[in-house]
Design an enzyme around this catalytic site. Sequence first.
Site, PDB file in Angstrom:
ATOM      1  N   ASP A   1      58.859  40.730  56.731  1.00 38.81           N
ATOM      2  CA  ASP A   1      60.138  40.268  57.277  1.00 38.81           C
ATOM      3  C   ASP A   1      60.980  39.499  56.264  1.00 38.81           C
ATOM      4  O   ASP A   1      60.489  39.115  55.198  1.00 38.81           O
ATOM      5  CB  ASP A   1      59.902  39.420  58.538  1.00 38.81           C
ATOM      6  CG  ASP A   1      58.665  38.529  58.430  1.00 38.81           C
ATOM      7  OD1 ASP A   1      58.254  38.204  57.295  1.00 38.81           O
ATOM      8  OD2 ASP A   1      58.116  38.152  59.463  1.00 38.81           O
TER       9      ASP A   1
ATOM     10  N   HIS B   1      53.778  35.595  68.041  1.00 33.41           N
ATOM     11  CA  HIS B   1      54.493  36.633  67.286  1.00 33.41           C
ATOM     12  C   HIS B   1      53.678  37.092  66.077  1.00 33.41           C
ATOM     13  O   HIS B   1      52.864  36.351  65.540  1.00 33.41           O
ATOM     14  CB  HIS B   1      55.914  36.193  66.893  1.00 33.41           C
ATOM     15  CG  HIS B   1      56.020  35.191  65.781  1.00 33.41           C
ATOM     16  ND1 HIS B   1      57.054  34.268  65.716  1.00 33.41           N
ATOM     17  CD2 HIS B   1      55.275  34.967  64.664  1.00 33.41           C
ATOM     18  CE1 HIS B   1      56.911  33.541  64.619  1.00 33.41           C
ATOM     19  NE2 HIS B   1      55.852  33.934  63.972  1.00 33.41           N
TER      20      HIS B   1
HETATM   21  C1  F6R Z   1      55.618  35.660  58.039  1.00 30.87           C
HETATM   22  C2  F6R Z   1      55.428  36.165  59.386  1.00 30.87           C
HETATM   23  C3  F6R Z   1      55.076  35.269  60.523  1.00 30.87           C
HETATM   24  C4  F6R Z   1      54.015  34.227  60.182  1.00 30.87           C
HETATM   25  C5  F6R Z   1      53.760  33.314  61.386  1.00 30.87           C
HETATM   26  C6  F6R Z   1      52.754  32.225  61.070  1.00 30.87           C
HETATM   27  O1  F6R Z   1      55.945  36.716  57.146  1.00 30.87           O
HETATM   28  O2  F6R Z   1      55.590  37.325  59.579  1.00 30.87           O
HETATM   29  O3  F6R Z   1      54.643  36.048  61.606  1.00 30.87           O
HETATM   30  O4  F6R Z   1      52.840  34.871  59.803  1.00 30.87           O
HETATM   31  O5  F6R Z   1      54.958  32.720  61.798  1.00 30.87           O
HETATM   32  O6  F6R Z   1      53.299  31.365  60.129  1.00 30.87           O
HETATM   33  P1  F6R Z   1      52.397  30.259  59.404  1.00 30.87           P
HETATM   34  O7  F6R Z   1      51.391  31.018  58.625  1.00 30.87           O
HETATM   35  O8  F6R Z   1      53.366  29.523  58.516  1.00 30.87           O
HETATM   36  O9  F6R Z   1      51.805  29.434  60.471  1.00 30.87           O
END
Ligand code: F6R
Length: 245
Positions: free
Chosen positions: A67, A138
């Site tokens: 993304d 998500h």
């Molecule tokens: C990032 C992405 C998101 C993150 C998710 C968790 O490219 O696609 O789905 O993996 O928001 O974020 P963190 O790892 O920062 O808790």
Amino acid sequence: MKVIVLNDPIEISKEAAEIIVKQVNNNKGSVLGFATGASPVETYKRIIEKYEQGEVSLKHITTFNLDEYVGLSRENVNSYFYFMKDNLFGKTDVNFDKVNFLSGEAEDTDAECKRYWNKIKESGGIDIQLLGIGTNGHIGFNEPGDKFADGPFVVKLTQSTIDSNKKYFEAVGDTMPEYALTMGIGDIMRARKIILIATGESKAKAVKALVEGQVTPECPASILQLHADVTVFLDKESASLLGDR
Ligand code: F6R
């Protein structure tokens, strides 16, 4: 779905990096799907260490990131392109000609999504997709909703995602964009192998819904239950709400 509970993010990163490096050493031209955010950072560090020790070369891999924020250029410190350059690509021999990203600056976002869809298809498909999970369930930026998206699309980010990520923007005096471009659930599900990393108590509810909940677009990650090759790496905190396994 294989669920592996380890002691801490470092142990997880060693296991996850091992799988990725093995894939690349078996097929130097592997197609890898990467994620940004805090969850994969330690894994990227382990891959960099293995690159520095001569255990792997990333020269011939093709990459696709999940993304990107709408409106951000590649030079913006909060763009996901910048993140990947800073946390992995720029510290290895990745060939930037083989790095693929949804462009946050695309004027015609529909055409951009179609271009990305075609690129993934032309590459032969993703061998390993690395994922984190949002506190709202998500994956990529597929937010909870009433349907699963197939290909890449433009998404309005939920308040929960904005609340989780705005700190990175506030740190440099910026406001977080409300829209992003993301691979769809279909793109993620077509990956031949998926590794998801979740650590910390804040992920415990989402992890329970991912592993033990009903498959529903209200928890986008739950669809991974239907994929044939998913490994979920957890620490004790993120696994704390799971039943006996
Ligand atoms: C990032 C992405 C998101 C993150 C998710 C968790 O490219 O696609 O789905 O993996 O928001 O974020 P963190 O790892 O920062 O808790």
